[in-house]
Design an enzyme around this catalytic site. Sequence first.
Site, PDB file in Angstrom:
ATOM      1  N   LYS A 136       4.954   5.863   5.701  1.00  0.00           N
ATOM      2  CA  LYS A 136       4.912   7.297   5.437  1.00  0.00           C
ATOM      3  C   LYS A 136       3.499   7.677   4.994  1.00  0.00           C
ATOM      4  O   LYS A 136       2.805   6.807   4.467  1.00  0.00           O
ATOM      5  CB  LYS A 136       5.931   7.662   4.368  1.00  0.00           C
ATOM      6  CG  LYS A 136       5.531   7.158   2.970  1.00  0.00           C
ATOM      7  CD  LYS A 136       6.117   7.952   1.859  1.00  0.00           C
ATOM      8  CE  LYS A 136       5.222   7.890   0.648  1.00  0.00           C
ATOM      9  NZ  LYS A 136       5.701   8.480  -0.547  1.00  0.00           N
ATOM     10  N   HIS A 166      10.852   3.364   1.891  1.00  0.00           N
ATOM     11  CA  HIS A 166      11.157   2.286   0.942  1.00  0.00           C
ATOM     12  C   HIS A 166      11.960   2.753  -0.250  1.00  0.00           C
ATOM     13  O   HIS A 166      12.518   1.972  -0.995  1.00  0.00           O
ATOM     14  CB  HIS A 166       9.860   1.627   0.455  1.00  0.00           C
ATOM     15  CG  HIS A 166       9.119   2.479  -0.532  1.00  0.00           C
ATOM     16  ND1 HIS A 166       8.346   3.527  -0.138  1.00  0.00           N
ATOM     17  CD2 HIS A 166       9.065   2.459  -1.874  1.00  0.00           C
ATOM     18  CE1 HIS A 166       7.827   4.110  -1.207  1.00  0.00           C
ATOM     19  NE2 HIS A 166       8.255   3.481  -2.284  1.00  0.00           N
ATOM     20  N   GLU A 204       8.174  11.116 -12.337  1.00  0.00           N
ATOM     21  CA  GLU A 204       7.450   9.880 -12.707  1.00  0.00           C
ATOM     22  C   GLU A 204       6.684  10.110 -14.003  1.00  0.00           C
ATOM     23  O   GLU A 204       6.188  11.212 -14.243  1.00  0.00           O
ATOM     24  CB  GLU A 204       6.414   9.545 -11.647  1.00  0.00           C
ATOM     25  CG  GLU A 204       6.968   9.075 -10.345  1.00  0.00           C
ATOM     26  CD  GLU A 204       5.821   8.735  -9.387  1.00  0.00           C
ATOM     27  OE1 GLU A 204       5.353   7.595  -9.428  1.00  0.00           O
ATOM     28  OE2 GLU A 204       5.398   9.614  -8.633  1.00  0.00           O
ATOM     29  N   HIS A 228      11.331  10.985   1.084  1.00  0.00           N
ATOM     30  CA  HIS A 228      12.428  10.340   0.354  1.00  0.00           C
ATOM     31  C   HIS A 228      13.564  11.272  -0.073  1.00  0.00           C
ATOM     32  O   HIS A 228      14.730  10.966   0.139  1.00  0.00           O
ATOM     33  CB  HIS A 228      11.868   9.676  -0.904  1.00  0.00           C
ATOM     34  CG  HIS A 228      10.688   8.798  -0.636  1.00  0.00           C
ATOM     35  ND1 HIS A 228      10.649   7.899   0.400  1.00  0.00           N
ATOM     36  CD2 HIS A 228       9.507   8.678  -1.288  1.00  0.00           C
ATOM     37  CE1 HIS A 228       9.494   7.261   0.370  1.00  0.00           C
ATOM     38  NE2 HIS A 228       8.781   7.718  -0.631  1.00  0.00           N
TER      39      HIS A 228
HETATM   40  P1  NDP Z   1      -5.553   1.574   1.523  1.00  0.00           P
HETATM   41  O1  NDP Z   1      -6.595   2.609   1.744  1.00  0.00           O
HETATM   42  O2  NDP Z   1      -5.506   0.862   0.212  1.00  0.00           O
HETATM   43  O3  NDP Z   1      -5.647   0.448   2.649  1.00  0.00           O
HETATM   44  C1  NDP Z   1      -5.822   0.752   4.006  1.00  0.00           C
HETATM   45  C2  NDP Z   1      -6.174  -0.497   4.767  1.00  0.00           C
HETATM   46  O4  NDP Z   1      -6.458  -0.128   6.119  1.00  0.00           O
HETATM   47  C3  NDP Z   1      -7.381  -1.253   4.251  1.00  0.00           C
HETATM   48  O5  NDP Z   1      -7.087  -2.610   4.278  1.00  0.00           O
HETATM   49  C4  NDP Z   1      -8.438  -0.888   5.287  1.00  0.00           C
HETATM   50  O6  NDP Z   1      -9.406  -1.880   5.409  1.00  0.00           O
HETATM   51  C5  NDP Z   1      -7.627  -0.847   6.538  1.00  0.00           C
HETATM   52  N1  NDP Z   1      -8.307  -0.122   7.640  1.00  0.00           N
HETATM   53  C6  NDP Z   1      -8.783   1.143   7.605  1.00  0.00           C
HETATM   54  N2  NDP Z   1      -9.342   1.444   8.813  1.00  0.00           N
HETATM   55  C7  NDP Z   1      -9.167   0.350   9.614  1.00  0.00           C
HETATM   56  C8  NDP Z   1      -9.504   0.048  10.959  1.00  0.00           C
HETATM   57  N3  NDP Z   1     -10.119   0.949  11.757  1.00  0.00           N
HETATM   58  N4  NDP Z   1      -9.163  -1.160  11.451  1.00  0.00           N
HETATM   59  C9  NDP Z   1      -8.539  -2.086  10.674  1.00  0.00           C
HETATM   60  N5  NDP Z   1      -8.196  -1.861   9.383  1.00  0.00           N
HETATM   61  C10 NDP Z   1      -8.512  -0.650   8.848  1.00  0.00           C
HETATM   62  O7  NDP Z   1      -4.150   2.299   1.828  1.00  0.00           O
HETATM   63  P2  NDP Z   1      -2.708   1.916   1.242  1.00  0.00           P
HETATM   64  O8  NDP Z   1      -2.517   0.460   1.342  1.00  0.00           O
HETATM   65  O9  NDP Z   1      -2.522   2.576  -0.066  1.00  0.00           O
HETATM   66  O10 NDP Z   1      -1.722   2.687   2.252  1.00  0.00           O
HETATM   67  C11 NDP Z   1      -1.445   2.240   3.553  1.00  0.00           C
HETATM   68  C12 NDP Z   1      -0.295   3.067   4.104  1.00  0.00           C
HETATM   69  O11 NDP Z   1       0.859   2.867   3.306  1.00  0.00           O
HETATM   70  C13 NDP Z   1      -0.549   4.573   4.103  1.00  0.00           C
HETATM   71  O12 NDP Z   1       0.095   5.137   5.217  1.00  0.00           O
HETATM   72  C14 NDP Z   1       0.151   5.042   2.838  1.00  0.00           C
HETATM   73  O13 NDP Z   1       0.545   6.391   2.913  1.00  0.00           O
HETATM   74  C15 NDP Z   1       1.353   4.119   2.820  1.00  0.00           C
HETATM   75  N6  NDP Z   1       1.952   3.914   1.512  1.00  0.00           N
HETATM   76  C16 NDP Z   1       1.211   3.395   0.491  1.00  0.00           C
HETATM   77  C17 NDP Z   1       1.771   3.170  -0.747  1.00  0.00           C
HETATM   78  C18 NDP Z   1       0.993   2.598  -1.875  1.00  0.00           C
HETATM   79  O14 NDP Z   1       1.555   2.513  -2.983  1.00  0.00           O
HETATM   80  N7  NDP Z   1      -0.229   2.169  -1.665  1.00  0.00           N
HETATM   81  C19 NDP Z   1       3.203   3.503  -0.994  1.00  0.00           C
HETATM   82  C20 NDP Z   1       3.898   3.992   0.153  1.00  0.00           C
HETATM   83  C21 NDP Z   1       3.283   4.184   1.345  1.00  0.00           C
HETATM   84  P3  NDP Z   1     -10.906  -1.550   4.892  1.00  0.00           P
HETATM   85  O15 NDP Z   1     -10.789  -1.240   3.442  1.00  0.00           O
HETATM   86  O16 NDP Z   1     -11.633  -2.780   5.216  1.00  0.00           O
HETATM   87  O17 NDP Z   1     -11.341  -0.360   5.709  1.00  0.00           O
END
Ligand code: NDP
Length: 456
Positions: A136, A166, A204, A228
């Site tokens: 999401k 989730h 929250e 959600h």
């Molecule tokens: P982050 O920004 O922490 O991580 C994103 C990841 O994507 C990084 O590892 C980044 O690597 C990688 N990335 C970005 N661009 C590229 C690319 N072109 N090719 C390969 N890898 C790439 O985001 P989150 O982990 O927080 O969130 C991810 C997803 O999960 C989103 O859709 C978010 O809405 C969803 N989500 C997140 C939650 C959370 O608690 N974090 C909860 C629920 C949903 P690099 O840094 O090297 O660019």
Amino acid sequence: MKTLLILGASGDLTGRLLLPGLARLVSRGRAAGLTLVGAGSDDWTPDQWLERVEESFADANSQAEAYGRRELKRIRETTSYHRLDVTAEGQLAGLLAELEGPVAVYFALPPRVSQLACEALAPGQVPAGTRLVMEKPFGSSEESARHLNHTLAALVPEDHIHRVDHFLGKATVLNILGLRFANTFLEPVWNRNHIEKVEIVFDEDLALEGRARYYDGAGALRDMIQSHLLQIMALMAIEPPASVDERDLRDAVATVLRASSIKAPYAKSTRRARYTAGSIGGRKVPDYAKEEGVDAARGTETLAEVEVEINNWRWQGVPFILRSGKALGTKRKEAVVTFRPVPHLPRGFTGVDFPNQLRIGFGPDTLQFDVDVNGPGEVLSLDRATLKAELSASELLPYGEVLEGVLTGDPLLSVRADTAEDCWRILEPVLKAWARDSAPLEEYAAGSAGPDGWPR
Ligand code: NDP
């Protein structure tokens, strides 16, 4: 599934939720034979990836039996990391061709990057049996969700697409359904004749916690209610399904959402607010508007409330109030069903005649039913008693349940394509009205119960 490929291996979701969820699943022997592969745009060495996996597995490892520890070790010994830009043509396809299938591809990437990554894939580059797992928010409007659905539908069949929610662990979904449909006393009163309102609340006590990059562009309405809370509302409101299999249940959910809307004027049917400086449990919380990475002029709400109507025979006229916010004084995650008052209370009773309320708490799942009883001592004086039960819990973490659904090919907990679009359709008029400032952006101090004048 033979291989779980996580794109966004260095991201927050992967480290904090996905890998620990996977570890719990693996340590319970529920992912036998699985290989874990991480990929990201960072130039990580294999050791850096391994270190991340080990850290995220530590908790499950310390609690696991010998078999579970062996399984976790096997995953650590066989995992690999691949550097790639998923948006560059051919890179993700090349990796997919190398991996042992069937592969579940988890897009733990920023939403825009996930979309570009899917657009960079051609149908012939996705091996049969591949499952695509989308996080999401799924799109940012009805139109963009439809566009993303079209892109995905060209790659794999709908039942191989998992749009993750989730919040709805399997145990929670089944607890709501069990309560509603395995008890004869509830169903006859589960309608507009006996229910006054239904509230679904996720308050929250956490504040922004450094997530401005994502949250300031989203806000409470998109972050929580769009995904959600509308799903929970639908489960509370569905017609009795013939079975709890994926088709029957998701059809019933889609039918409720299709009948749902939020009526103008939005200054009456919605509220929004943003927290200012305050303290929560002795912890100082800065003003949201002054947090690093926040653009105060955007007017992002950190607390949202909407009144949804379900326009069908069962629910006409019953408000479903959905509310979610950050930095509130009390944590609350529950659905509250308020019943109508009795048509006549026999004369002679005194004390307070409370409405009956059924409260379903989520994570941990609990059930509380408030009833009027004769008070102690003075038997004609009414008092409130609460009947309480703890509902069954899952031994898996929420993301363990999500991953189990993906790995076993069960889309029950995934949002179906039409539903993903419909959730945006319901909220889009509100988003547009708020962009025109049709409802005021109110304020509340962090740690309070919300703005003055909002219902407590
Ligand atoms: P982050 O920004 O922490 O991580 C994103 C990841 O994507 C990084 O590892 C980044 O690597 C990688 N990335 C970005 N661009 C590229 C690319 N072109 N090719 C390969 N890898 C790439 O985001 P989150 O982990 O927080 O969130 C991810 C997803 O999960 C989103 O859709 C978010 O809405 C969803 N989500 C997140 C939650 C959370 O608690 N974090 C909860 C629920 C949903 P690099 O840094 O090297 O660019």
